[in-house]
Design a protein around this motif. Structure first.
Motif, PDB file in Angstrom:
ATOM      1  N   PRO A 601       0.939  -1.176   0.011  1.00  0.00           N
ATOM      2  CA  PRO A 601      -0.101  -0.023  -0.011  1.00  0.00           C
ATOM      3  C   PRO A 601       0.852   1.284  -0.057  1.00  0.00           C
ATOM      4  O   PRO A 601       1.911   1.241   0.524  1.00  0.00           O
ATOM      5  N   SER A 602       0.417   2.456  -0.583  1.00  0.00           N
ATOM      6  CA  SER A 602       1.039   3.503  -0.922  1.00  0.00           C
ATOM      7  C   SER A 602       1.417   4.148   0.554  1.00  0.00           C
ATOM      8  O   SER A 602       2.345   5.085   0.887  1.00  0.00           O
ATOM      9  N   SER A 603       0.571   3.631   1.562  1.00  0.00           N
ATOM     10  CA  SER A 603       0.859   4.280   3.231  1.00  0.00           C
ATOM     11  C   SER A 603       1.957   3.559   3.818  1.00  0.00           C
ATOM     12  O   SER A 603       2.106   3.935   5.019  1.00  0.00           O
ATOM     13  N   ALA A 604       2.586   2.550   3.239  1.00  0.00           N
ATOM     14  CA  ALA A 604       3.325   1.691   3.979  1.00  0.00           C
ATOM     15  C   ALA A 604       4.578   2.272   4.770  1.00  0.00           C
ATOM     16  O   ALA A 604       5.262   3.215   3.947  1.00  0.00           O
ATOM     17  N   HIS A 605       5.145   1.630   5.612  1.00  0.00           N
ATOM     18  CA  HIS A 605       6.358   1.973   6.220  1.00  0.00           C
ATOM     19  C   HIS A 605       7.393   1.957   5.245  1.00  0.00           C
ATOM     20  O   HIS A 605       7.453   1.040   4.310  1.00  0.00           O
ATOM     21  N   GLY A 606       8.488   2.912   5.095  1.00  0.00           N
ATOM     22  CA  GLY A 606       9.495   2.858   4.125  1.00  0.00           C
ATOM     23  C   GLY A 606      10.353   1.569   4.039  1.00  0.00           C
ATOM     24  O   GLY A 606      10.886   1.497   3.068  1.00  0.00           O
ATOM     25  N   THR A 607      10.561   1.095   5.237  1.00  0.00           N
ATOM     26  CA  THR A 607      11.299  -0.187   5.010  1.00  0.00           C
ATOM     27  C   THR A 607      10.665  -1.320   4.349  1.00  0.00           C
ATOM     28  O   THR A 607      11.345  -2.348   3.827  1.00  0.00           O
ATOM     29  N   ASN A 608       9.420  -1.391   4.338  1.00  0.00           N
ATOM     30  CA  ASN A 608       8.731  -2.459   3.424  1.00  0.00           C
ATOM     31  C   ASN A 608       9.325  -2.511   1.989  1.00  0.00           C
ATOM     32  O   ASN A 608       9.467  -3.821   1.492  1.00  0.00           O
ATOM     33  N   PRO A 609       9.146  -1.463   0.959  1.00  0.00           N
ATOM     34  CA  PRO A 609       9.440  -1.678  -0.223  1.00  0.00           C
ATOM     35  C   PRO A 609      11.017  -1.799  -0.154  1.00  0.00           C
ATOM     36  O   PRO A 609      11.488  -2.680  -1.089  1.00  0.00           O
ATOM     37  N   CYS A 648       3.178 -11.818  -2.618  1.00  0.00           N
ATOM     38  CA  CYS A 648       2.599 -11.360  -1.165  1.00  0.00           C
ATOM     39  C   CYS A 648       2.028 -10.136  -1.257  1.00  0.00           C
ATOM     40  O   CYS A 648       2.270  -9.340  -2.297  1.00  0.00           O
ATOM     41  N   ILE A 649       1.725  -9.686  -0.208  1.00  0.00           N
ATOM     42  CA  ILE A 649       1.317  -8.071   0.237  1.00  0.00           C
ATOM     43  C   ILE A 649       2.010  -7.952   1.541  1.00  0.00           C
ATOM     44  O   ILE A 649       2.183  -8.972   2.318  1.00  0.00           O
ATOM     45  N   MET A 650       2.405  -6.796   1.624  1.00  0.00           N
ATOM     46  CA  MET A 650       2.910  -6.260   2.882  1.00  0.00           C
ATOM     47  C   MET A 650       1.982  -5.301   3.504  1.00  0.00           C
ATOM     48  O   MET A 650       1.743  -4.090   2.648  1.00  0.00           O
ATOM     49  N   VAL A 651       1.406  -5.466   4.546  1.00  0.00           N
ATOM     50  CA  VAL A 651       0.262  -4.437   5.152  1.00  0.00           C
ATOM     51  C   VAL A 651       0.632  -4.450   6.560  1.00  0.00           C
ATOM     52  O   VAL A 651       1.099  -5.294   7.329  1.00  0.00           O
ATOM     53  N   THR A 652       0.286  -3.033   7.025  1.00  0.00           N
ATOM     54  CA  THR A 652       0.624  -2.821   8.434  1.00  0.00           C
ATOM     55  C   THR A 652      -0.867  -2.670   8.794  1.00  0.00           C
ATOM     56  O   THR A 652      -1.617  -2.138   8.430  1.00  0.00           O
ATOM     57  N   TYR A 653      -1.028  -3.154  10.395  1.00  0.00           N
ATOM     58  CA  TYR A 653      -2.253  -3.215  11.136  1.00  0.00           C
ATOM     59  C   TYR A 653      -1.882  -2.889  12.424  1.00  0.00           C
ATOM     60  O   TYR A 653      -1.234  -3.743  13.237  1.00  0.00           O
ATOM     61  N   PRO A 654      -2.806  -2.037  13.052  1.00  0.00           N
ATOM     62  CA  PRO A 654      -3.438  -1.193  12.393  1.00  0.00           C
ATOM     63  C   PRO A 654      -2.755  -0.293  11.191  1.00  0.00           C
ATOM     64  O   PRO A 654      -1.540  -0.425  11.347  1.00  0.00           O
ATOM     65  N   SER A 655      -3.197   0.547  10.514  1.00  0.00           N
ATOM     66  CA  SER A 655      -2.834   0.966   9.553  1.00  0.00           C
ATOM     67  C   SER A 655      -1.612   1.885   9.878  1.00  0.00           C
ATOM     68  O   SER A 655      -1.646   2.426  10.880  1.00  0.00           O
ATOM     69  N   THR A 656      -0.685   2.261   8.856  1.00  0.00           N
ATOM     70  CA  THR A 656       0.107   3.381   9.066  1.00  0.00           C
ATOM     71  C   THR A 656      -0.484   4.583   9.512  1.00  0.00           C
ATOM     72  O   THR A 656       0.095   5.503  10.059  1.00  0.00           O
ATOM     73  N   HIS A 657      -1.537   4.654   9.202  1.00  0.00           N
ATOM     74  CA  HIS A 657      -2.326   5.983   9.244  1.00  0.00           C
ATOM     75  C   HIS A 657      -3.046   5.997  10.707  1.00  0.00           C
ATOM     76  O   HIS A 657      -3.758   6.960  11.183  1.00  0.00           O
ATOM     77  N   GLY A 658      -2.637   4.800  11.609  1.00  0.00           N
ATOM     78  CA  GLY A 658      -3.338   4.948  13.028  1.00  0.00           C
ATOM     79  C   GLY A 658      -4.614   4.689  13.039  1.00  0.00           C
ATOM     80  O   GLY A 658      -5.400   4.924  13.881  1.00  0.00           O
ATOM     81  N   VAL A 659      -5.171   3.683  11.893  1.00  0.00           N
ATOM     82  CA  VAL A 659      -6.653   3.460  12.212  1.00  0.00           C
ATOM     83  C   VAL A 659      -6.647   1.971  11.909  1.00  0.00           C
ATOM     84  O   VAL A 659      -5.883   1.135  11.170  1.00  0.00           O
ATOM     85  N   TYR A 660      -7.680   1.127  12.527  1.00  0.00           N
ATOM     86  CA  TYR A 660      -8.147  -0.083  12.422  1.00  0.00           C
ATOM     87  C   TYR A 660      -8.952  -0.181  11.038  1.00  0.00           C
ATOM     88  O   TYR A 660     -10.140  -0.024  11.008  1.00  0.00           O
ATOM     89  N   GLU A 661      -8.329  -0.726  10.092  1.00  0.00           N
ATOM     90  CA  GLU A 661      -9.109  -0.907   8.883  1.00  0.00           C
ATOM     91  C   GLU A 661     -10.192  -1.932   8.976  1.00  0.00           C
ATOM     92  O   GLU A 661      -9.733  -3.134   9.327  1.00  0.00           O
ATOM     93  N   GLU A 662     -11.359  -1.658   8.514  1.00  0.00           N
ATOM     94  CA  GLU A 662     -12.588  -2.739   8.584  1.00  0.00           C
ATOM     95  C   GLU A 662     -12.373  -3.784   7.638  1.00  0.00           C
ATOM     96  O   GLU A 662     -12.773  -4.843   8.057  1.00  0.00           O
ATOM     97  N   GLN A 677       0.839 -14.742  -0.357  1.00  0.00           N
ATOM     98  CA  GLN A 677       1.064 -14.588   1.089  1.00  0.00           C
ATOM     99  C   GLN A 677       0.745 -13.249   1.655  1.00  0.00           C
ATOM    100  O   GLN A 677       1.104 -12.239   1.060  1.00  0.00           O
ATOM    101  N   VAL A 678       0.465 -13.185   2.958  1.00  0.00           N
ATOM    102  CA  VAL A 678       0.334 -12.196   3.582  1.00  0.00           C
ATOM    103  C   VAL A 678       1.084 -11.939   4.784  1.00  0.00           C
ATOM    104  O   VAL A 678       1.210 -12.669   5.601  1.00  0.00           O
ATOM    105  N   TYR A 679       1.934 -10.618   4.287  1.00  0.00           N
ATOM    106  CA  TYR A 679       2.957 -10.290   5.319  1.00  0.00           C
ATOM    107  C   TYR A 679       2.550  -9.005   6.254  1.00  0.00           C
ATOM    108  O   TYR A 679       2.154  -8.423   5.556  1.00  0.00           O
ATOM    109  N   LEU A 680       2.123  -9.287   7.389  1.00  0.00           N
ATOM    110  CA  LEU A 680       1.391  -8.235   8.069  1.00  0.00           C
ATOM    111  C   LEU A 680       2.632  -7.554   9.000  1.00  0.00           C
ATOM    112  O   LEU A 680       3.102  -8.123  10.144  1.00  0.00           O
ATOM    113  N   ASP A 681       3.228  -6.235   8.551  1.00  0.00           N
ATOM    114  CA  ASP A 681       3.902  -5.582   9.447  1.00  0.00           C
ATOM    115  C   ASP A 681       3.835  -5.523  10.985  1.00  0.00           C
ATOM    116  O   ASP A 681       2.576  -5.057  11.433  1.00  0.00           O
ATOM    117  N   GLY A 682       4.729  -5.959  11.857  1.00  0.00           N
ATOM    118  CA  GLY A 682       4.302  -5.858  13.178  1.00  0.00           C
ATOM    119  C   GLY A 682       4.422  -4.667  13.883  1.00  0.00           C
ATOM    120  O   GLY A 682       4.717  -4.625  15.244  1.00  0.00           O
TER     121      GLY A 682
END
Length: 957
Positions: A601-609, A648-662, A677-682
């Motif tokens: 996602p475009s909102s991701a933490h910079g280390t992800n890409p 895969c996808i790399m996604v942060t949860y709650p989002s990098t924007h500080g919200v629990y995406e529904e 595969q789903v990589y969920l950034d911790g």
């Protein structure tokens, strides 16, 4: 009312010490934000379909005393043998003045990465010292402020060699066959994802190969041979090959610098400068280069600049957060360096100075020469003629020798064919040499140490003339004036008080989770049972470590909803890399090696890409909607386009924007539908623990920032730990180790870090945290972190718009304040607010991440209502100051915000500003005032005039 015994016992629980707001304060805060209870608040914020049905099975909370007693019993199972295994790890003597005043001092270990240089001048100066030590010992032009460990530094050297090579079509990297095996292991892993061809052979064979872009040599080989590579390096450079050399800090005190031999890159471990082995880490790696390659170096570099008043001031230069800016084009994904350990190493050099270091190195070398002479007198053959501290001794019955060593409480190196290895260190004494003679020659060896000393002193050829150091080291005055403990203590204190750490005020950095690092959690890391172990000692000597690591792993499995855990990655970014490697290896095992597309996602933490690029993947950016959530339509489209190429996808949860995406579960389902595969950034696990888990949500792998959620301190910019949790199908593909094999614990896969369990010596911190919090306490911590963030957002939203919210206008554990409308109206920027907060006694929130022109605030659960209100009041007061600028009371070019921060020297000078001295420096009163030592840094001057070594002390006056 009379309390029961269980209530009285509960009242001594650690939970109430860790969580800042009392139950009464929580009630007031809940009322202020319009929530009936903490449970109701969480229920209204966290999507119902991901809330756990019950607490995680990590047990009940223990008191500090109970937990310490349990851990001490576990630690006592470790056997404190003398380890002369070497391989880049040696026993050390940490000067007590450094142990007490830095390693055990929250003024040093609770500070954050120096992204705000005005409140970081002390640790920046200490890091500049470390860079100067590196420059002097390596003979290079410029050095970084540390990397993660020696092996990952070698991998970074290989990647850098490729970047700077003028032979653009060359794809082969040559490695001398006597580098440390764990280094080769990590370099192999990195080369595989980059698609480089490795050639491992004797160093003199390097010239036999064409198409080389780089060569890796080891100054003193893993079996102890000291090399003069000057002729070979000259010939390699004539062929335009980039030459990297692995070196050892202590040996460089006596041996000629690799830079003088022509090396392009020099790196190694600074562990021997006062940092305990700790079963593998954390240890700062040093990294140095020639000046012409500075823009291609990995990691961080501290540079000398000036402040707004024209005075000398320090800052991070060039590489500052560069992976956030350059994303998949970043030089590396190293978000965590090893600042605390680099500072210990640098201060070790300050305390001992050049004379003291030469005395220590000479003593180690003299003992090695004495041992060598005695063993040869006894009829044993040494494999090499030239050495510094390491001997490889050929033996007829190796098993018998190793068994006899163990009976003496000694470990020797055991993996060399028909020989044992012995590496001496600064703790070695006469009794140790006598024990080694007895082990190798028998009890009746008849070797006289004093007689041998006279012989080797008169005639030793162990360091040939061409390898003896000619250049001076550490001539700067900082290394020549602090040798008494009084002077050293005062110097360290002078540095400490320049910095702002958690012992002074809250650090409201979003995405960084600056929570309490409790003293009870920190105590065990200096226990000798944990501190003294060599990472490659026999597993039966590390029973306590393995039990502690096993328990911690099982707890983290419960807290993440995964099936297995790998403890090796020694930073969050390394965890990302390791998790993506597991995904890559899994696809390859199913003959689907063509899956190379990583959705981010475009909102991701910079280390992800950056991590995805390192793992050999191509990044495809997924759009976010106006609310900051992942655009499901764009995700479906990108996933369908990727098809059987989707990795895969790399996604942060709650989002990098500080919200629990529904829609997080739907995100997982879409990616799984196409075989990804789903990589969920911790990074944001502090809003999940006890409430939900990545595994329950539907992810396949996550890294855990133990230095965020699980209380390992940030140490001024490192140490960190980033273990990965995985679902069962990925468990066979997590990193393993080539030196240490433990069935059922380590895989056979390639390593990502030098030691099998990363920075093992700091894992007791997280063990203590979980043990003292228990299941209910951990859930309460996450819930109060969410409460604190919503309390701040609620009280500040009328002054600063909250950029992203979820249902009912709530946020998760952090909130983003949008400064862009204010800047457009008044010219006051997020940078001005950040610097003005220093005058109020606060570290700034995270600036311009994840959205430019914003401030992201994460209060954590450890901050009580009094401190939260103090921060809120400061922000509201600053908002009123901005109004005074907007109303024309203060000129746009001369007001407290753009002139901030204000120093003591400034207020005793002439004063021509349209606001008072008192308003400048005491905007919140004079209680516990923090004084910055410099004004706002001039970043442009620093980058245009890059200078990265020590400056005269007079410049700091």
């Amino acid at each position: 009312m009379t309390q029961t015994l269980s209530q009285l016992e509960h009242n001594g629980a650690f939970i109430e010490r860790h969580i800042g707001p009392s139950p009464e304060q929580q009630a007031v805060m809940l009322d202020a934000i319009g929530a009936s209870s903490l449970e109701a608040l969480i229920g209204s914020i966290v999507p119902a379909d991901i809330q756990l049905p019950g607490p995680p099975a990590v047990g009940e909370a223990a008191t500090e005393q109970q937990a310490l007693a349990e851990l001490k019993a576990i630690a006592s199972q470790n056997l404190r043998y003398k380890s002369w295994i070497g391989m880049g790890y040696s026993a050390v003597i940490t000067p007590p003045v450094i142990l007490r005043n830095m390693l055990e001092n929250p003024g040093w270990y609770t500070a954050y990465t120096p992204y705000q240089p005005e409140v970081s001048q002390g640790r920046l100066e200490a890091l500049l010292n470390f860079q100067q030590v590196t420059i002097d010992l390596t003979g290079m032009d410029i050095a970084s402020a540390s990397l993660l460990d020696e092996a990952t530094a070698a991998a970074e050297a290989m990647a850098m060699a490729k970047r700077i090579s003028k032979l653009k079509t060359a794809n082969k990297f040559f490695i001398a066959d006597d580098i440390h095996p764990q280094t080769l292991d990590v370099v192999r892993t990195r080369a595989e994802t980059f698609g480089f061809e490795l050639i491992i052979d004797r160093a003199d064979k390097a010239l036999d190969h064409d198409d080389l872009f780089g060569v890796l040599l080891q100054h003193v080989g893993t079996t102890g041979e000291a090399h003069d590579y000057s002729k070979l390096i000259t010939e390699l450079k004539a062929h335009k090959v980039i030459v990297s050399v692995a070196a050892d800090f202590m040996s460089l005190v006596m041996l000629e610098a690799p830079g003088k031999q022509g090396a392009d890159i020099v790196f190694g471990s600074a562990q021997r400068f006062g940092v305990p082995m700790g079963y593998g880490g954390p240890h700062a790696a040093f990294f140095a280069s020639r000046d012409e390659h500075k823009r291609s170096m990995p990691g961080r570099i501290i540079g000398v600049s000036r402040d707004a008043a024209g005075n000398t001031a320090l800052r991070m230069a060039m590489q500052t957060r560069e992976q956030h800016i350059r994303r998949e084009k970043a030089n590396s994904n190293i978000c965590t360096s090893q600042v605390l350990l680099a500072n210990i190493a640098g201060l070790y050099a300050v305390f001992h100075g050049p004379v003291g270091l030469k005395r220590i190195a000479s003593r180690i070398h003299r003992f090695t020469n004495i041992l060598a002479a005695g063993l040869q007198n006894g009829g044993l053959k040494l494999r090499h003629h030239h050495w510094f501290d390491t001997l490889t001794v050929e033996v007829a019955d190796k098993a018998a020798v190793l068994s006899r060593a163990v009976s003496f409480g000694v470990n020797l190196r055991s993996d060399i064919h028909n020989a044992v290895g012995i590496t001496l260190d600064e703790t070695t004494c006469r009794e140790d040499i006598s024990a080694l003679f007895a082990i190798l020659l028998g009890d009746t060896h008849n070797q006289d140490i004093d007689k041998l000393d006279g012989e080797v002193a008169a005639d030793s050829q162990s360091i040939p003339a061409g390898l003896q150091r000619q250049s001076e080291i550490l001539t700067h005055q900082v290394f020549n004036r602090h040798h008494s403990e009084t002077e050293m203590m005062r110097y360290m204190h002078s540095l400490e008080k320049k910095d702002l750490a958690l012992n002074q005020a809250m650090i409201p950095l979003g995405s960084c989770t600056m929570k309490l690092n409790a003293a009870a959690e920190m105590i065990p890391i200096t226990w000798p049972e944990f501190a003294e172990l060599h990472p490659f000692c026999p597993a039966e000597q590390a029973t306590g470590y393995l039990q502690m690591i096993g328990q911690l792993s099982q707890w983290l499995v419960q807290l993440t909803g995964y099936d297995a855990l790998c403890m090796q990655p020694n930073s969050g970014a390394q965890g990302e890399y390791a998790g993506l490697l597991a995904i890559r290896r899994y696809h390859e095992s199913r003959n689907e090696g063509d899956r190379h597309l990583c959705l981010i996602p475009s909102s991701a933490h910079g280390t992800n890409p950056a991590s995805a690029q390192m793992a050999g993947m191509d990044v495809v950016v997924v759009a976010c909607d106006k609310q900051g959530n992942i655009d499901l339509g764009d995700l479906r489209e990108k996933a369908a386009q990727a098809g059987d190429k989707l990795s895969c996808i790399m996604v942060t949860y709650p989002s990098t924007h500080g919200v629990y995406e529904e829609t997080i579960r739907e995100v997982c389902q879409i990616v799984h539908q196409y075989g990804g595969q789903v990589y969920l950034d911790g990074a944001n696990m502090n809003a999940q623990v006890g409430i939900t888990t990545p595994g329950y949500i539907g992810a396949d792998v996550s890294h855990l920032n133990l230095h965020k959620t699980f209380c390992i301190p940030h140490g001024g910019g490192g140490p960190g730990m980033g273990p990965i949790g995985v679902k069962a199908h990925l468990a066979p593909f997590v990193p393993g180790h080539s030196v240490v094999q433990i069935d059922g614990v380590l895989t056979q896969q390639g390593a990502v870090s030098a030691a099998p369990f990363g920075s093992a010596s700091i894992l007791p911190i997280s063990w203590m945290y979980i043990r003292m919090m228990g299941a209910e306490g951990l859930k309460q911590a996450s819930s109060v972190a969410i409460l604190n963030a919503n309390y701040i957002a609620s009280r500040l939203q009328s002054a600063y718009p909250i950029l992203y919210t979820g249902r009912d206008g709530r946020v998760a554990h952090e909130c983003i304040l949008d400064i862009r409308p204010l800047k457009e109206q008044t010219g006051i920027s997020e940078l001005d607010i950040a610097k003005r907060l220093i005058d109020y006694g606060f570290h700034a929130p995270t600036m311009s991440f994840p959205v430019a022109g914003t401030l992201m605030v994460e209060p954590t659960e450890s901050e009580g209502k009094v401190e939260l209100d103090r921060f809120i009041d400061a922000m509201l007061s600053i908002r009123m100051e901005i109004d005074r600028v907007a109303d024309g009371e203060w000129p746009a070019e001369d007001n407290p915000l753009i002139n901030a921060p204000h120093t003591q020297m400034e207020i005793v000078g002439e004063w021509a500003h349209p606001y008072s001295r008192e308003l400048a420096v005491f905007p919140a009163g004079n209680h516990n005032k923090y004084w910055p030592t410099v004004k706002r840094l001039d970043d442009v001057f620093g980058d245009r005039n890059l200078f990265c070594s020590c400056v005269p002390m007079s410049e700091y006056q």
